[in-house]
Write an enzyme that holds these catalytic residues in place. Structure first.
Site, PDB file in Angstrom:
ATOM      1  N   GLU A   1       6.396  -5.022  -2.022  1.00  0.00           N
ATOM      2  CA  GLU A   1       6.467  -3.674  -2.587  1.00  0.00           C
ATOM      3  C   GLU A   1       6.914  -3.712  -4.045  1.00  0.00           C
ATOM      4  OE1 GLU A   1       8.411  -0.870   0.059  1.00  0.00           O
ATOM      5  OE2 GLU A   1       8.489   0.656  -1.511  1.00  0.00           O
TER       6      GLU A   1
ATOM      7  N   ARG B   1      -0.626  13.408   4.134  1.00  0.00           N
ATOM      8  CA  ARG B   1       0.813  13.381   3.856  1.00  0.00           C
ATOM      9  C   ARG B   1       1.195  14.325   2.717  1.00  0.00           C
ATOM     10  NH1 ARG B   1       2.690   7.024   4.677  1.00  0.00           N
ATOM     11  NH2 ARG B   1       2.449   7.089   6.929  1.00  0.00           N
TER      12      ARG B   1
HETATM   13  C1  FAD Z   1      11.935   2.854   7.544  1.00  0.00           C
HETATM   14  C2  FAD Z   1      10.657   2.255   7.026  1.00  0.00           C
HETATM   15  C3  FAD Z   1       9.541   2.166   7.843  1.00  0.00           C
HETATM   16  C4  FAD Z   1       8.358   1.603   7.371  1.00  0.00           C
HETATM   17  N1  FAD Z   1       7.274   1.491   8.201  1.00  0.00           N
HETATM   18  C5  FAD Z   1       6.154   0.873   7.771  1.00  0.00           C
HETATM   19  C6  FAD Z   1       5.034   0.650   8.639  1.00  0.00           C
HETATM   20  O1  FAD Z   1       5.062   0.997   9.789  1.00  0.00           O
HETATM   21  N2  FAD Z   1       3.946   0.016   8.134  1.00  0.00           N
HETATM   22  C7  FAD Z   1       3.880  -0.417   6.839  1.00  0.00           C
HETATM   23  O2  FAD Z   1       2.868  -0.985   6.435  1.00  0.00           O
HETATM   24  N3  FAD Z   1       4.926  -0.223   6.011  1.00  0.00           N
HETATM   25  C8  FAD Z   1       6.050   0.395   6.436  1.00  0.00           C
HETATM   26  N4  FAD Z   1       7.100   0.573   5.578  1.00  0.00           N
HETATM   27  C9  FAD Z   1       7.032  -0.026   4.239  1.00  0.00           C
HETATM   28  C10 FAD Z   1       7.210  -1.542   4.358  1.00  0.00           C
HETATM   29  O3  FAD Z   1       8.130  -1.810   5.387  1.00  0.00           O
HETATM   30  C11 FAD Z   1       7.691  -2.142   3.036  1.00  0.00           C
HETATM   31  O4  FAD Z   1       6.860  -1.765   1.981  1.00  0.00           O
HETATM   32  C12 FAD Z   1       7.691  -3.668   3.116  1.00  0.00           C
HETATM   33  O5  FAD Z   1       8.341  -4.121   4.285  1.00  0.00           O
HETATM   34  C13 FAD Z   1       8.369  -4.248   1.881  1.00  0.00           C
HETATM   35  O6  FAD Z   1       8.589  -5.614   2.074  1.00  0.00           O
HETATM   36  P1  FAD Z   1       9.244  -6.454   0.904  1.00  0.00           P
HETATM   37  O7  FAD Z   1       9.484  -7.819   1.430  1.00  0.00           O
HETATM   38  O8  FAD Z   1       8.467  -6.274  -0.331  1.00  0.00           O
HETATM   39  O9  FAD Z   1      10.666  -5.748   0.635  1.00  0.00           O
HETATM   40  P2  FAD Z   1      11.913  -5.530   1.621  1.00  0.00           P
HETATM   41  O10 FAD Z   1      11.585  -5.811   3.031  1.00  0.00           O
HETATM   42  O11 FAD Z   1      12.473  -4.208   1.272  1.00  0.00           O
HETATM   43  O12 FAD Z   1      12.924  -6.676   1.168  1.00  0.00           O
HETATM   44  C14 FAD Z   1      13.522  -6.683  -0.101  1.00  0.00           C
HETATM   45  C15 FAD Z   1      14.756  -7.572  -0.046  1.00  0.00           C
HETATM   46  O13 FAD Z   1      15.234  -7.758  -1.382  1.00  0.00           O
HETATM   47  C16 FAD Z   1      16.652  -7.775  -1.358  1.00  0.00           C
HETATM   48  N5  FAD Z   1      17.144  -7.449  -2.689  1.00  0.00           N
HETATM   49  C17 FAD Z   1      16.973  -6.294  -3.375  1.00  0.00           C
HETATM   50  N6  FAD Z   1      17.571  -6.390  -4.583  1.00  0.00           N
HETATM   51  C18 FAD Z   1      18.137  -7.622  -4.665  1.00  0.00           C
HETATM   52  C19 FAD Z   1      18.910  -8.293  -5.654  1.00  0.00           C
HETATM   53  N7  FAD Z   1      19.236  -7.721  -6.818  1.00  0.00           N
HETATM   54  N8  FAD Z   1      19.342  -9.556  -5.391  1.00  0.00           N
HETATM   55  C20 FAD Z   1      19.053 -10.165  -4.218  1.00  0.00           C
HETATM   56  N9  FAD Z   1      18.316  -9.555  -3.234  1.00  0.00           N
HETATM   57  C21 FAD Z   1      17.877  -8.312  -3.466  1.00  0.00           C
HETATM   58  C22 FAD Z   1      17.010  -6.728  -0.300  1.00  0.00           C
HETATM   59  O14 FAD Z   1      18.311  -6.935   0.212  1.00  0.00           O
HETATM   60  C23 FAD Z   1      15.908  -6.953   0.749  1.00  0.00           C
HETATM   61  O15 FAD Z   1      16.329  -7.861   1.754  1.00  0.00           O
HETATM   62  C24 FAD Z   1       8.298   1.135   6.040  1.00  0.00           C
HETATM   63  C25 FAD Z   1       9.421   1.230   5.212  1.00  0.00           C
HETATM   64  C26 FAD Z   1      10.596   1.791   5.693  1.00  0.00           C
HETATM   65  C27 FAD Z   1      11.788   1.878   4.775  1.00  0.00           C
END
Ligand code: FAD
Length: 577
Positions: free
Chosen positions: A382, A294
Site C-alpha cells: 500500500e 462505495r
Molecule cells: C481492517 C482492514 C481490512 C481490510 N480488508 C481487506 C480485504 O479484505 N481485501 C483487501 O484486498 N484489502 C483489505 N484491506 C487493505 C489491505 O489489508 C492493505 O492494503 C494491505 O494489507 C497492506 O499491506 P502492506 O504490507 O502494504 O502494509 P501493512 O500490512 O499495513 O504493514 C505495514 C507495516 O509497516 C510497519 N511500519 C509502519 N511504519 C513503520 C516505521 N516507521 N518503522 C517500522 N515499521 C513501520 C507497521 O507496523 C506494519 O506492520 C484491509 C485493510 C484494513 C485496515
C-alpha cells in the site's frame, strides 16, 4: 550506538514486507526485516478479513487481462497501467504459491472458491473462511520468514529516516521503541513497506502504526509521491455498538452473502433515492442485496446525517433482521459467537455504520522494478501509488501487497548484489541530531494534537471536499505544525509514548499536507476524490499529480508520464512544508 549491516533492509513487516523478505532471501541477499510493531502482527494485513482478487479461474474461467480491465475501469483513467498489469498478471502465481504454503483458501467441491465482489466482472476473490483472510495470510508468511535463516527480524524498531549518501539510499536511522536508543542500519538497498495513511483520519479502519510513515520517509529521502489526493472511504464501517475482535469493515461480506438493508434514523430505506438522483446507477433491488458503489453509499449516508436523519451515533442503521438465525450461522459460524460476546444479536436489532477511511490509492512513485526516484530505495504494498488510480477494486490491496512485495524483494536483492555499502556517518547525522534534541519545556501534548489533526482531516479533507474546507485544513495543519515545534518532546520513560507521538505527528503533518494540497489542486471529482464545488469528472484532469519535498517545501506537479493534456486548471505551486 547500536549498528546493523545487511544487504537489504525492509521497513515494515506486513504482507508486502514479509513477501519482499522471503523473495530477497531466496535471491541470496541477507535481509533485515524491521517493524515498529511485532513482526507480521502490525498494520493492515493481519487485520483484513475478507477477499483477495486473482484471476485463477477456479470458480469461473478467467484471465488476468479481464482482471486488469476491471482494475483500470475502477481507477477512472489514472492507473499506472504497467503497475496494474503486474498486479493482475502476477496475482495467480502468488495466490497459488500461498495455497501450496497451506494458507487455507476456502474450497468448494475440491476447487478454491472465489467470491464475486463489486466491480469485478465475475467471481474472482479468494478468501479464508470465516472472515480469517488477513490473519491466515500473515501467519503463513510469518512461518516462511521464520524458516529463512538469512532474514533477521527486528520488532519494536521505528524507522525515523532513510539514510541517503550522495543521493543514494544506504540504510536507515531508527529508534528502539523500548529504550528510545537510536539505531543505525546500513544497507545496500532499502524497501519501504510501511502500508497506508488512514490513521490520519478520526474514523479509520487502521491500527496505530498506519499513519503514513513510509510516505514521509520517502519525501524526506527525496522521492516523489503520486496520487496523494485519493483516499478510499468505506461507507459501512462499524460505528455502534462497541465491537471488539472483528474488522470494522466486516459488514461487506455479510452484505455480499446475506443482503443487509441500510436504514436512516427514521428506519426508512434511502439508497434507492440517491441511486435514482445520481442517474449513474441502475436502481435498487428489493431483496436486501442492493449495494450502491462505495462513493455513492458514502455520500448517501453523509447526506442523511447532515439532514438530521442519522442514527443515534451519527451514521445509518444496517439491518439483517430479515435473515433467519440458522442462515446467519451457516454463513458466518464462529463470527456470530464473537458478535454475541459483544452483545450483538443481528436477529434482534440493527447495528450502526458510517463511512470510515480505509485505504490509500496514492503513495511512493516507483518504476516497474519498484524502485523510487532515489536509487536503491524501493517500495511495495500500500506504500506504492499508481496501480489502482483514483479508486481501488475490492480485493486488490492484499494482492498488491503480495505481488509488489515479491517483485520489490527480488529487485532490491538484485541491486544489493551489485552494490557496496555507502553508509557514512553523514547519512544519519541530521536524524541523530534530531533524536538527541529535546524541547526544553513541554508546551503541547502531541497525542492531543494527533487527535486534532485527525479531526481536521475527517471534517475538511474527508470523502467530500470544497475549496473553503481545504484552505481551512491547510491553515489548521500550519497551526498544528507550529505547535509541535522542531525539537522532539519526550517523557524519558521506557516505551516513551510522548516521543513516539511526536515523531508520528512530524510524519502525519507532512503527509496530511501532501493529501490536502493535492486535493485542493484537483478541480474535479474522480473516483474517491469528490469535490462538492467541482462535481463530475473533467477529462482535462486525466493526469496524475506528484508531490515532492524540495528545499523543505512541498512541490506539487503534474506527472509527465500520464499527462494527456497540456491543461492544468490551476497553477501548480510550491507550498512550504
Ligand atoms: C481492517 C482492514 C481490512 C481490510 N480488508 C481487506 C480485504 O479484505 N481485501 C483487501 O484486498 N484489502 C483489505 N484491506 C487493505 C489491505 O489489508 C492493505 O492494503 C494491505 O494489507 C497492506 O499491506 P502492506 O504490507 O502494504 O502494509 P501493512 O500490512 O499495513 O504493514 C505495514 C507495516 O509497516 C510497519 N511500519 C509502519 N511504519 C513503520 C516505521 N516507521 N518503522 C517500522 N515499521 C513501520 C507497521 O507496523 C506494519 O506492520 C484491509 C485493510 C484494513 C485496515
Amino acid at each position: 550506538m547500536i549498528k546493523f549491516e545487511t544487504d537489504v533492509l525492509i521497513v515494515g513487516a506486513g504482507g508486502a514486507g514479509m513477501y519482499a523478505a522471503i523473495e530477497a532471501a531466496k535471491s541470496g541477499a541477507s535481509v533485515i526485516l524491521a517493524d515498529r510493531s511485532l513482526i507480521g502482527r502490525g498494520g493492515a494485513t493481519v487485520m483484513a478479513m475478507m477477499t483477495v482478487a486473482a484471476a485463477i479461474g477456479a470458480q469461473t474461467p478467467d484471465h488476468w487481462e479481464r482482471h486488469l480491465a476491471d482494475t483500470l475501469t475502477a481507477g477512472h483513467g489514472l492507473c499506472n497501467e504497467s503497475l496494474s498489469a503486474i498486479l493482475c498478471e502476477d496475482a495467480p502465481a502468488r495466490i497459488l504459491e500461498m495455497d501450496a504454503w497451506k494458507v487455507g483458501w476456502a474450497r468448494e467441491d475440491g476447487h478454491i472458491e472465489q467470491a464475486h465482489a463489486p466491480g469485478h466482472d465475475r467471481p474472482r476473490c479468494v478468501y479464508v473462511d470465516f472472515l480469517n483472510t488477513g490473519p491466515a495470510v500473515s501467519k503463513t508468511l510469518r512461518r516462511h520468514v521464520q524458516n529463512a535463516s538469512t532474514i533477521r527480524r527486528i520488532g519494536d524498531l521505528c524507522i525515523v529516516d532513510i539514510a541517503v549518501e550522495d543521493g543514494v539510499a544506504c540504510g536507515a536511522t531508527a529508534i528502539h521503541m523500548e529504550t528510545g536508543e537510536p539505531v543505525i542500519l546500513a544497507a545496500k538497498a532499502v524497501v519501504i513497506a510501511t502500508g497506508g495513511l488512514t490513521r490520519l483520519y478520526r474514523r479509520n479502519s487502521a491500527s496505530l502504526n498506519m499513519a503514513g510513515d513510509g510516505y514521509a520517509l520517502a519525501l524526506r529521502a527525496g522521492a516523489p509521491l503520486i496520487d496523494m489526493e485519493f483516499v478510499q472511504f468505506f461507507p459501512i464501517g462499524h460505528l455502534a455498538p462497541r465491537l471488539v475482535g472483528l474488522d470494522p469493515i466486516m459488514w461487506d461480506p455479510f452484505r455480499y452473502k446475506l443482503g443487509g438493508i441500510l436504514l436512516n434514523g427514521q428506519m426508512r430505506e434511502f439508497e434507492q433515492r440517491y441511486a435514482a438522483e445520481d442517474g449513474r446507477h441502475e436502481g435498487g433491488r428489493n431483496d436486501g442485496t442492493y449495494v450502491l458503489t462505495r462513493d455513492l453509499a458514502t455520500y448517501a449516508i453523509m447526506k442523511e446525517v447532515e439532514a438530521g436523519r442519522g442514527s443515534p451515533a451519527g451514521g445509518a442503521y444496517l439491518s439483517f433482521k430479515h435473515v433467519p438465525e440458522a442462515e446467519l450461522r451457516r454463513a458466518f459460524g464462529p463470527v456470530i459467537d464473537t458478535l454475541a460476546k459483544n452483545g450483538i444479536d443481528l436477529t434482534q436489532r440493527p447495528i450502526e455504520v458510517a463511512p470510515i477511511a480505509h485505504y490509500h490509492m496514492g503513495g511512493v512513485k516507483v518504476d516497474t522494478q519498484f524502485e523510487s526516484a532515489v536509487p536503491n530505495l524501493f517500495a511495495c504494498g500500500e506504500a506504492v501509488g499508481g496501480a489502482n488510480g483514483a479508486n481501488r477494486l475490492s480485493g486488490n490491496a492484499i494482492t498488491e501487497a503480495l505481488v509488489f512485495g515479491a517483485r520489490a524483494g527480488r529487485s532490491a536483492a538484485a541491486t544489493a548484489a551489485k552494490a557496496s555499502h555507502r553508509w557514512r556517518p553523514s547519512a544519519s547525522a541530521a536524524t541523530l541530531d534530531l533524536l538527541r534534541r529535546r524541547t526544553p519545556s513541554v508546551t503541547a501534548n502531541p497525542a492531543a494534537l494527533i487527535g486534532e489533526l485527525q479531526g481536521v482531516m475527517m471534517d475538511k479533507v474527508g470523502p467530500f471536499r470544497t475549496q473553503t474546507q481545504l484552505d481551512e485544513a491547510l491553515a489548521d495543519i500550519d497551526r498544528i505544525e507550529r505547535a509541535i515545534g522542531t525539537d522532539p518532546m519526550a517523557s524519558g520513560a521506557p516505551f516513551d509514548a510522548v516521543l513516539v507521538d511526536w515523531l508520528d505527528l512530524r510524519n502525519m503533518v507532512l503527509v496530511a499536507r501532501s493529501v490536502t494540497l493535492a486535493a485542493r489542486a484537483r478541480l474535479e471529482s474522480r473516483g474517491s476524490h469528490q469535490r462538492e464545488d467541482f462535481p463530475g469528472l473533467d477529462p482535462r484532469w486525466q493526469f496524475n499529480q506528484t508531490v515532492e519535498l524540495r528545499d523543505g517545501r512541498l512541490a506539487l506537479a503534474a506527472d509527465a508520464r500520464l499527462e494527456r493534456s497540456s491543461h492544468a486548471a490551476q497553477p501548480l505551486a510550491d507550498i512550504p512544508a
